[in-house]
Enzyme design. Structure first.
Site, mmCIF file in Angstrom:
data_model
loop_
_atom_site.group_PDB
_atom_site.id
_atom_site.type_symbol
_atom_site.label_atom_id
_atom_site.label_comp_id
_atom_site.label_asym_id
_atom_site.label_seq_id
_atom_site.Cartn_x
_atom_site.Cartn_y
_atom_site.Cartn_z
ATOM 1 N N ASP A 182 8.628 4.836 21.064
ATOM 2 C CA ASP A 182 8.723 6.294 21.090
ATOM 3 C C ASP A 182 7.495 6.836 21.831
ATOM 4 O O ASP A 182 6.370 6.723 21.353
ATOM 5 C CB ASP A 182 8.753 6.798 19.637
ATOM 6 C CG ASP A 182 9.423 8.151 19.498
ATOM 7 O OD1 ASP A 182 9.218 9.001 20.383
ATOM 8 O OD2 ASP A 182 10.127 8.350 18.499
ATOM 9 N N HIS B 298 15.291 10.925 12.315
ATOM 10 C CA HIS B 298 14.207 11.241 11.381
ATOM 11 C C HIS B 298 13.938 12.738 11.274
ATOM 12 O O HIS B 298 13.067 13.140 10.503
ATOM 13 C CB HIS B 298 12.950 10.523 11.849
ATOM 14 C CG HIS B 298 12.494 11.022 13.184
ATOM 15 N ND1 HIS B 298 13.221 10.810 14.342
ATOM 16 C CD2 HIS B 298 11.433 11.772 13.545
ATOM 17 C CE1 HIS B 298 12.623 11.400 15.350
ATOM 18 N NE2 HIS B 298 11.528 11.993 14.897
ATOM 19 N N ASP B 299 14.614 13.558 12.059
ATOM 20 C CA ASP B 299 14.448 15.012 11.983
ATOM 21 C C ASP B 299 15.643 15.686 11.325
ATOM 22 O O ASP B 299 15.655 16.907 11.171
ATOM 23 C CB ASP B 299 14.295 15.615 13.392
ATOM 24 C CG ASP B 299 13.028 15.154 14.100
ATOM 25 O OD1 ASP B 299 12.025 14.878 13.410
ATOM 26 O OD2 ASP B 299 13.049 15.071 15.342
ATOM 27 N N ASP C 162 9.851 11.769 23.466
ATOM 28 C CA ASP C 162 9.775 12.929 22.580
ATOM 29 C C ASP C 162 9.751 14.231 23.386
ATOM 30 O O ASP C 162 9.051 14.311 24.402
ATOM 31 C CB ASP C 162 8.465 12.790 21.774
ATOM 32 C CG ASP C 162 8.386 13.749 20.620
ATOM 33 O OD1 ASP C 162 9.261 13.695 19.747
ATOM 34 O OD2 ASP C 162 7.429 14.549 20.591
ATOM 35 N N ASP D 290 0.823 -1.215 0.000
ATOM 36 C CA ASP D 290 0.000 0.000 0.000
ATOM 37 C C ASP D 290 0.860 1.269 0.000
ATOM 38 O O ASP D 290 0.356 2.372 0.141
ATOM 39 C CB ASP D 290 -0.982 0.008 1.195
ATOM 40 C CG ASP D 290 -0.258 0.077 2.534
ATOM 41 O OD1 ASP D 290 0.993 0.011 2.544
ATOM 42 O OD2 ASP D 290 -0.935 0.195 3.568
ATOM 43 N N GLU E 234 14.578 13.198 24.458
ATOM 44 C CA GLU E 234 14.976 14.229 23.481
ATOM 45 C C GLU E 234 14.882 15.563 24.193
ATOM 46 O O GLU E 234 13.821 15.913 24.687
ATOM 47 C CB GLU E 234 14.037 14.190 22.274
ATOM 48 C CG GLU E 234 14.429 15.181 21.200
ATOM 49 C CD GLU E 234 13.306 15.478 20.226
ATOM 50 O OE1 GLU E 234 13.597 15.847 19.086
ATOM 51 O OE2 GLU E 234 12.116 15.377 20.609
HETATM 52 C C1 GLC Z 1 10.226 15.620 18.142
HETATM 53 C C2 GLC Z 1 10.188 14.585 17.042
HETATM 54 C C3 GLC Z 1 9.656 15.216 15.808
HETATM 55 C C4 GLC Z 1 8.257 15.697 16.086
HETATM 56 C C5 GLC Z 1 8.233 16.635 17.303
HETATM 57 C C6 GLC Z 1 6.822 16.839 17.798
HETATM 58 O O1 GLC Z 1 11.135 16.619 17.877
HETATM 59 O O2 GLC Z 1 11.450 14.005 16.866
HETATM 60 O O3 GLC Z 1 9.678 14.358 14.700
HETATM 61 O O4 GLC Z 1 7.749 16.383 14.982
HETATM 62 O O5 GLC Z 1 8.960 16.121 18.378
HETATM 63 O O6 GLC Z 1 6.330 15.653 18.348
HETATM 64 CA CA CA Z 2 2.113 -1.329 4.122
#
Ligand code: GLC
Ligand code: CA
Length: 535
Positions: free
Chosen positions: A102, A312-313, A199, A29, A240
């Site tokens: 997470d 991922h950021d 987070d 998908d 974080e």
């Molecule tokens: C953290 C995450 C990010 C997200 C933000 C709000 O910085 O790593 O990807 O957009 O928090 O949750």
């Molecule tokens: Ca999938």
């Protein structure tokens, strides 16, 4: 100072970070899913990975790709079911791998039951789960653009959202919120997961009246409420945070604190950029010096440090730190040696193990991320940039850079899916992908594999004392790690060819990205080696 036993065990984890949406699609998908992850566990184990941090996989309308949670105790439809999750946990545990989820405690989705109820009015049981005001109490801006205060018609008041409009901030000063989040944590602990990445942990305590939005007055109390309990004591937790001084870090990660095991600390990633969307010519010296500062400080204080360059950021670090064209292999492996042989817990982001560089597109329609699209609009409407200038900036800084489908091979859909991927393929996927890397004479994957093996087999790399050999004016990063009389040297050259003379003799390198046989002598750009010191 020696790390405590619990933290020493954590340094034996080689954590791989997965962005589930983009890792592997099992059902065609176009969206990555849990079964896709299960299908790649052998690939990860081969690499030397023994733990996974998976970005949010909970029910979500995806205003911010899962960081807007609509139900913390259920799985996002696109990713699969709770049965898939149970299977993932079991498959991982049977391989001796740990799973780190997470946790997003600062905000929920506006579709979360708590918020849907809270909107209904002031006498609702969830009324004070969020911050509601008749008038905007300040002019805070949301991280993704615009005001942080949004008027809600139903409730007739403003609510706070530090991120997207669809991510209302939870009010942690309400004890019911604390209890609710404890319930979420307990749910997953009972399922047997091994830890959490938390987070924006620094944001959960605020003092709105006094304009304090980060590291608020009750922060440590709330972190302790989450992780200072008997059933959470064994967890690996990484927050974080924007913590910038060692005293504050001690209050978070001291072993006696009952808070978090470690923090993600971002200073070293500023190398190569003036701000998120603006590149800057920099020397790797700034990267080295910042790392060294934190390495020494955490070492002296017995704190656990997080070793990472990508997530991922963040757009791929190798693209702003080195040469991601002609010397892509060299840069990727050299940076890996610099960071992952330090003391701490290694985190490897998906794609790093094949030296995936940053992407580039000539059309804003190729971008999806809520943050970069908001920034793009503001650059044009408020800062007066042309569309072309704004596009260049977005290309440099967009989080999408790190979110393209994982390139498993060079085929049209790069082996990620059989249909249209949710986000366009990486612009360099045909050239850089797992299949091409494994087939190459010089493979980034195989280098990572050797590095993790070396790290795993020698306590000096996990427990050993760190010592810097490079001088401030040197264009290299040389350090030693010493434990129980065993000493290892890590020698990483920067961008210039040069002769390197070491203050000690070494065995033949056990790890070398260009196959060198001696630890000293002529080094090519981004050449590196790790060798045991003869003493
Ligand atoms: C953290 C995450 C990010 C997200 C933000 C709000 O910085 O790593 O990807 O957009 O928090 O949750
Ligand atoms: Ca999938």
């Amino acid at each position: 100072m020696q790390l405590c036993k619990k933290y020493r065990d954590f340094t034996r984890m080689n954590i791989y970070q997965i962005y589930p949406r983009s890792f592997m699609d099992s059902n065609g998908d176009g969206i990555g899913d849990l079964q896709g992850i299960i299908s790649k566990l052998d690939y990860l184990q081969e690499l030397g990975i023994n733990a996974i941090w998976m970005c949010p996989c909970f029910k979500s309308p995806n205003a911010d790709n899962g960081y807007d949670v609509a139900d913390y105790c259920d799985i996002m439809d696109e990713f699969g079911t709770m049965a898939d999750m149970d299977e993932l946990i079991a498959e991982m545990h049977s391989r001796g791998m740990k799973l780190i989820l997470d946790l997003v405690p600062n905000h929920t989705s506006n579709e979360h039951k708590w918020f849907r109820e809270s909107r209904k009015g002031k006498d609702n049981p969830y009324s004070d789960f969020y911050y509601w005001y008749d008038e905007k109490p300040n002019d805070w801006k949301a991280s993704f653009g615009g005001s942080a205060w949004e008027y809600d018609e139903l409730r007739g008041q403003y609510y706070l959202h530090m991120f997207a409009v669809g991510q209302p901030d939870l009010n942690w000063d309400n004890p019911e919120v604390v209890k609710a989040m404890q319930g979420v944590i307990d749910f997953w602990v009972e399922k047997g997961i091994d830890g959490f990445r938390i987070d924006v942990i620094d944001l959960i305590s605020k003092d709105i009246a006094n304009g304090v939005k980060g590291l608020g007055p009750r922060l440590h109390e709330y972190i302790h409420d989450m992780f200072g309990r008997d059933n959470t004591a064994h967890l690996f937790t990484v927050g974080e945070s924007v913590v910038k001084d060692i005293e504050e870090m001690k209050r978070h990660c001291g072993e006696d604190r009952g808070e978090v095991s470690t923090l993600f600390q971002f200073d070293h990633l500023e190398c190569g950029r003036a701000d998120k969307f603006t590149p800057k010519k920099d020397s790797l010296r700034t990267f080295r010096d910042t790392l060294v500062y934190w390495q020494q400080q955490t070492d002296e204080n017995g704190l656990l440090y997080s070793l990472f360059t990508d997530n991922h950021d963040q757009p791929a670090f190798i693209s702003r730190a080195g040469n991601d064209r002609e010397l892509r292999y060299e840069t990727a492996t050299d940076i890996a040696a610099m960071i992952y042989l330090l003391k701490g817990v290694p985190f490897i982001y998906q794609g790093q193990e094949i030296g995936m560089p940053a992407a580039h597109y000539d059309n804003i329609d190729c971008f999806d991320d809520v943050e970069c699209l908001g920034a793009y609009r503001e650059m044009i409407t408020e800062k007066g940039l042309s569309e072309a200038e704004a596009l260049e900036k977005v290309n440099f800084g967009s989080r999408d850079n790190a979110r393209h489908p994982m390139a498993w091979d060079g085929s049209a859909k790069c082996g990620f899916t059989t249909s249209e991927p949710w986000l366009i393929e990486h612009s360099r996927a045909a050239e850089v992908n797992v299949a091409s890397d494994l087939a190459a004479e010089r493979s980034v994957y195989r280098f990572y594999q050797q590095l993790l093996k070396l790290r795993g087999e020698n306590d000096a790399f996990t427990d050993g004392r760190f010592e810097l050999i490079s001088k401030p004016e040197d264009d290299h990063f040389i350090y030693t790690r010493t434990q129980d009389g065993e000493k290892w040297a890590v020698i990483c050259n920067f961008e210039k060819d040069q002769q390197i003379k070491l203050p000690f003799d070494c065995e033949e390198p056990a790890l070398a990205n260009l196959g060198r046989k001696t630890a000293d002598g002529a080094y090519a750009a981004y050449e590196c080696a790790a060798a045991k010191v003869l003493q």
